[in-house]
Every structure is written in structure tokens, then in C-alpha cells.
Design a protein around this motif. Sequence first.
Motif, PDB file in Angstrom:
ATOM      1  N   GLY A 260     -10.445  49.314   2.781  1.00 60.78           N
ATOM      2  CA  GLY A 260     -11.554  50.274   3.346  1.00 60.78           C
ATOM      3  C   GLY A 260     -12.823  50.666   2.270  1.00 60.78           C
ATOM      4  O   GLY A 260     -13.400  51.495   2.463  1.00 60.78           O
ATOM      5  N   GLY A 261     -12.856  49.999   1.234  1.00 63.84           N
ATOM      6  CA  GLY A 261     -14.021  50.040   0.042  1.00 63.84           C
ATOM      7  C   GLY A 261     -13.517  51.172  -0.573  1.00 63.84           C
ATOM      8  O   GLY A 261     -14.636  51.665  -1.399  1.00 63.84           O
ATOM      9  N   ILE A 262     -12.533  51.586  -0.788  1.00 62.93           N
ATOM     10  CA  ILE A 262     -12.084  52.734  -1.637  1.00 62.93           C
ATOM     11  C   ILE A 262     -12.008  52.423  -2.979  1.00 62.93           C
ATOM     12  O   ILE A 262     -11.394  51.443  -3.535  1.00 62.93           O
ATOM     13  N   SER A 263     -12.773  53.170  -4.039  1.00 64.04           N
ATOM     14  CA  SER A 263     -13.002  52.727  -5.610  1.00 64.04           C
ATOM     15  C   SER A 263     -11.483  53.094  -5.963  1.00 64.04           C
ATOM     16  O   SER A 263     -11.230  54.306  -5.995  1.00 64.04           O
ATOM     17  N   VAL A 264     -11.024  52.162  -6.781  1.00 59.73           N
ATOM     18  CA  VAL A 264      -9.689  52.779  -7.645  1.00 59.73           C
ATOM     19  C   VAL A 264      -9.969  51.936  -9.082  1.00 59.73           C
ATOM     20  O   VAL A 264     -10.428  51.107  -9.410  1.00 59.73           O
TER      21      VAL A 264
ATOM     22  N   LEU B 292     -12.423  47.568  -5.710  1.00 57.07           N
ATOM     23  CA  LEU B 292     -12.492  48.215  -4.393  1.00 57.07           C
ATOM     24  C   LEU B 292     -11.056  47.792  -3.800  1.00 57.07           C
ATOM     25  O   LEU B 292     -10.689  46.810  -3.609  1.00 57.07           O
TER      26      LEU B 292
ATOM     27  N   THR C  74     -12.858  49.153 -12.642  1.00 55.33           N
ATOM     28  CA  THR C  74     -12.785  49.775 -11.168  1.00 55.33           C
ATOM     29  C   THR C  74     -12.689  48.652 -10.282  1.00 55.33           C
ATOM     30  O   THR C  74     -13.483  47.504 -10.222  1.00 55.33           O
TER      31      THR C  74
END
Length: 143
Positions: free
Chosen positions: A77-81, A74, A72
Motif C-alpha cells: 500500500g506504499g506505506i514507508s517502513v 515501501l 526506508t
Amino acid sequence: MTQNTSFEFPFEYAQIEGLGKLFYPIVNVQVKTIRGWQEFEFLVDTGADNTTVPSHLLPVLGLKKSQLSQNTTLGVGGISVKTWEFSMPIKLEKTEVFIHCSAVETKHDSMPLLLGRKDVFEERFNLLIDSKRKVTVITENLS
């Protein structure tokens, strides 16, 4: 005296609403696929730690998600991918190098291939965004 090998790529432009005309440092990179070496356009992303491609490209590379380690990361915008990690051989002209790469799940096929710093711009190549000449220049470091 041996001269450094340089590769130059003209800026590509897009009209962005609210911002106007912006350049994008797009470079042509050969990638080893199941059909041999094929050329792909990568957006040079100096903010990306490593190279990132959409996961729908994995079968073209002869890879399956089930064979790769999952991770995983980031995003903006700090979105976890969710990512799948692998090494990929690439060529800039005739210079071949193995790079660390992440595949990410995308909702659309519009995600650009992102050429990150790891294994490319750390030691092997220099990067110059030449705004005067309107080109992206990649120069191979001599050993």
C-alpha cells in the motif's frame, strides 16, 4: 552426472475470514545465531525483493541497530517502513549462503519471517509451488 539437491516442504494452511482455507509456502531455514545454527520458519514471499525479519530478532543474531545502516522501504500500500540492513548466513539443509536481509520494527511479535528473492531465488535456487502435490520445492542450481 550430479543431481540437483531439492528440499520439499508441505503446504501449511490457515482459515482466512472471507476467503476460506488458504495455503502458505512455509520453508524451514537454518539461521546462524549467537547460539549456533537454529531452525526458523520463513514464509516464501515472491513479492519481496529481499528477506525481511522483525527487528526484535537482531539480538538473537548478535546484531545491534546502531551497528547497521538504516534505510526506508515501501511496504504494501506504499506505506514507508524504517529498516536496518545486514547480511545473514542461512542454510537450506547443508547448503550455506549469505543473503541480504532487512529488519523492520513491528508493533507485535506476529510478523512472519519473509524469505525474499535477493540472493536466494535470483541464481542460486529455483522455486516451485507444486499445487498438485501440495508442497513448496526449492532446488539448488548446479554451478
